[in-house]
Design a protein around this motif. Structure first.
Motif, PDB file in Angstrom:
ATOM      1  N   PHE A   1      40.927  75.929  55.408  1.00 57.37           N
ATOM      2  CA  PHE A   1      39.967  75.097  54.659  1.00 57.37           C
ATOM      3  C   PHE A   1      40.687  73.972  53.902  1.00 57.37           C
TER       4      PHE A   1
ATOM      5  N   SER B   1      36.630  81.649  58.910  1.00 55.14           N
ATOM      6  CA  SER B   1      36.450  80.512  59.816  1.00 55.14           C
ATOM      7  C   SER B   1      35.940  80.983  61.170  1.00 55.14           C
TER       8      SER B   1
ATOM      9  N   LEU C   1      29.681  76.590  60.160  1.00 55.71           N
ATOM     10  CA  LEU C   1      30.523  75.616  59.455  1.00 55.71           C
ATOM     11  C   LEU C   1      30.630  74.313  60.251  1.00 55.71           C
TER      12      LEU C   1
ATOM     13  N   TYR D   1      31.761  70.978  58.212  1.00 58.00           N
ATOM     14  CA  TYR D   1      32.864  71.503  57.386  1.00 58.00           C
ATOM     15  C   TYR D   1      32.798  71.024  55.930  1.00 58.00           C
TER      16      TYR D   1
ATOM     17  N   LYS E   1      38.635  70.743  57.789  1.00 57.02           N
ATOM     18  CA  LYS E   1      39.388  71.908  58.247  1.00 57.02           C
ATOM     19  C   LYS E   1      40.706  71.446  58.848  1.00 57.02           C
TER      20      LYS E   1
END
Ligand SMILES: Cc1cc2nc3c(=O)[nH]c(=O)nc-3n(C[C@H](O)[C@H](O)[C@H](O)COP(=O)(O)OP(=O)(O)OC[C@H]3O[C@@H](n4cnc5c(N)ncnc54)[C@H](O)[C@@H]3O)c2cc1C
Length: 408
Positions: free
Chosen positions: A195, A244, A251, A256, A342
């Motif tokens: 992240f 993830s 996501l 993201y 990400k």
């Protein structure tokens, strides 16, 4: 009797496993393997930081399937045909011994992925698998009971069976040639990433690992526990990678941009941590807050949490105002962070999505739509968390396809 021909598309783990086992099981099968690039087994070579995490030391199918965000129902059945124990024996029978690390990951005892590459290369040579490099398959056409293969470069090939082991493609358009054959493609999305938290003050703690943190993605049910690593760009570590993977689709859908809530002390909730603080105030009233950490949090993190709560670290526990204590409890148990973006996890990453499992028979890996067409590996809508689970999928599905094709 003329030999039947099998064409395996893709020179990765799944393609090799299918080609080797099919050739070994049926000497009347002519096995060809085509690879679009100039390299074979390139992911195996770089996998696991150059050590190749071949599988995971898990011997219960019920436990194993919990590690696959997509494909667990399918693998529950498939693992009955070829499981982790079979992978370990398969390599051992060919002179490659696997060892287990404390977290369950299994590597060759040489700690070198080249050992796995060499083993697979020896086997294709031993069983006469013909390999063609720089040959990209563009199209498969059914012709009577056979398949006509059209390559990007000149030339066609006619074969009896095809096993598609072309791996995961990051873009939906790359699946078009499979879609053209009537297969449904679950939209691809990357999995196993870390992240990004640009500009966040937490990044100044880069390099710190918290042995056990709980992280929740706000607004979803996604929550994971485990080691968390603070990096100079945000957060990583097994806890984040698992999130993830489970959140790969949702996501991607929010591009993201989302928020997480971290409990740095998952053995406590806000209520029980308050009780613990009361106890410390009573037992260590004269001690400086900075010197008395409620659990074994890394010192710099504890210092950061005090700063974030506006608490002077030289304050003594007895003098901590209730309002500040509440802020500290909140930051310890439910600190919020904004994530934007990400970063690919270099040790291992996979693509979620691929050929829909509804259209593949788990007993044979054969397409339910087209006869004599098989699938293996990451091209299927199967992906696991880190730890050797993705290779296990390649070995299992590659083996099942081989057995079914060789048995015909
Ligand atoms: C850096 C990295 C490290 C990893 N480490 C681990 C690990 O330690 N443990 C683990 O379990 N998993 C690991 N993984 C995941 C694992 O490598 C993959 O899940 C696995 O390699 C998938 O195998 P596959 O054979 O299905 O696909 P791939 O290995 O991707 O092979 C597919 C092959 O098909 C070829 N191809 C594609 N389309 C065509 C076409 N049309 N014609 C001809 N050829 C084609 C591709 O060029 C490719 O060589 C890692 C992944 C990465 C990227």
């Amino acid at each position: 009797m003329a030999k039947k021909k099998l064409l395996v598309i893709g020179g990765g783990a799944a393609g090799f496993f299918c080609a080797i086992n099919a050739a070994q099981m049926n000497a009347n099968l002519e096995v060809l393997l085509v690879e679009k690039s100039s390299k074979l087994l390139s992911k195996v070579k770089v996998s696991g930081g150059g050590r190749c995490n071949v599988t995971h030391s898990c011997f219960s199918i019920a436990e194993m399937i919990k590690k696959y965000p997509r494909g667990h129902h399918f693998l529950k059945k498939a693992f009955h045909h070829f499981f982790t124990t079979d992978t370990i024996s398969w390599f051992a029978d060919r002179g490659v011994i696997l060892k287990t690390e404390s977290d369950g990951r299994m590597f060759p005892t040489t700690d070198n992925s080249q050992t796995i590459v060499d083993c697979l290369m020896q086997q294709v040579n031993k069983f006469g698998v013909q390999i063609m490099l720089n040959r990209e398959v563009l199209e498969l056409l059914q012709q009577d009971n056979q398949w006509k293969i059209n390559f990007k470069s000149d030339g066609t090939l006619i074969v009896d069976f095809v096993c598609i082991a072309s791996g995961g493609y990051p873009k939906a358009i790359q699946f078009e040639w499979l879609k053209n054959m009537g297969h449904t493609i679950e939209a691809p999305a990357p999995s196993l990433f870390t992240f990004n938290m640009p500009g966040n003050t937490i990044n100044s703690l880069m390099g710190i690992t918290v042995e056990n943190a709980a992280v929740k993605i706000i607004g979803t049910k996604l929550q994971e526990n485990g080691p968390l690593l603070i990096t100079h760009w945000g957060m990583s570590g097994p806890c984040i990678l698992k999130l993830s993977a489970w959140g790969a689709k949702s996501l991607a859908a929010c591009n993201y941009n989302f928020s997480i809530m971290v409990n740095w002390l998952p053995d406590f909730n806000e209520q029980t941590l308050k009780e613990r603080f009361q106890q410390i105030r009573f037992e260590h009233a004269a001690q400086k807050i900075i010197n008395r950490n409620p659990a074994a949090l890394p010192h710099r993190l504890w210092q950061y949490l005090l700063q974030q709560s506006g608490i002077n670290e030289n304050l003594r526990w007895a003098h901590l105002p209730a309002k500040d204590q509440n802020k500290l409890i909140k930051n310890c148990c439910a600190q919020e962070f904004k994530v934007s973006g990400k970063t690919t996890f270099k040790e291992e990453f996979v693509t979620a999505g691929g050929v829909s499992l509804d259209e593949v028979d788990y007993n044979t890996m054969q397409s339910k739509i087209k006869p004599n067409l098989y699938f293996a590996g990451e091209v299927l809508d199967i992906d696991g968390v880190t730890g050797g689970f993705n290779f296990q999928n390649a070995w299992t599905t590659g083996f099942i396809a081989a057995k079914a094709i060789a048995g015909i």
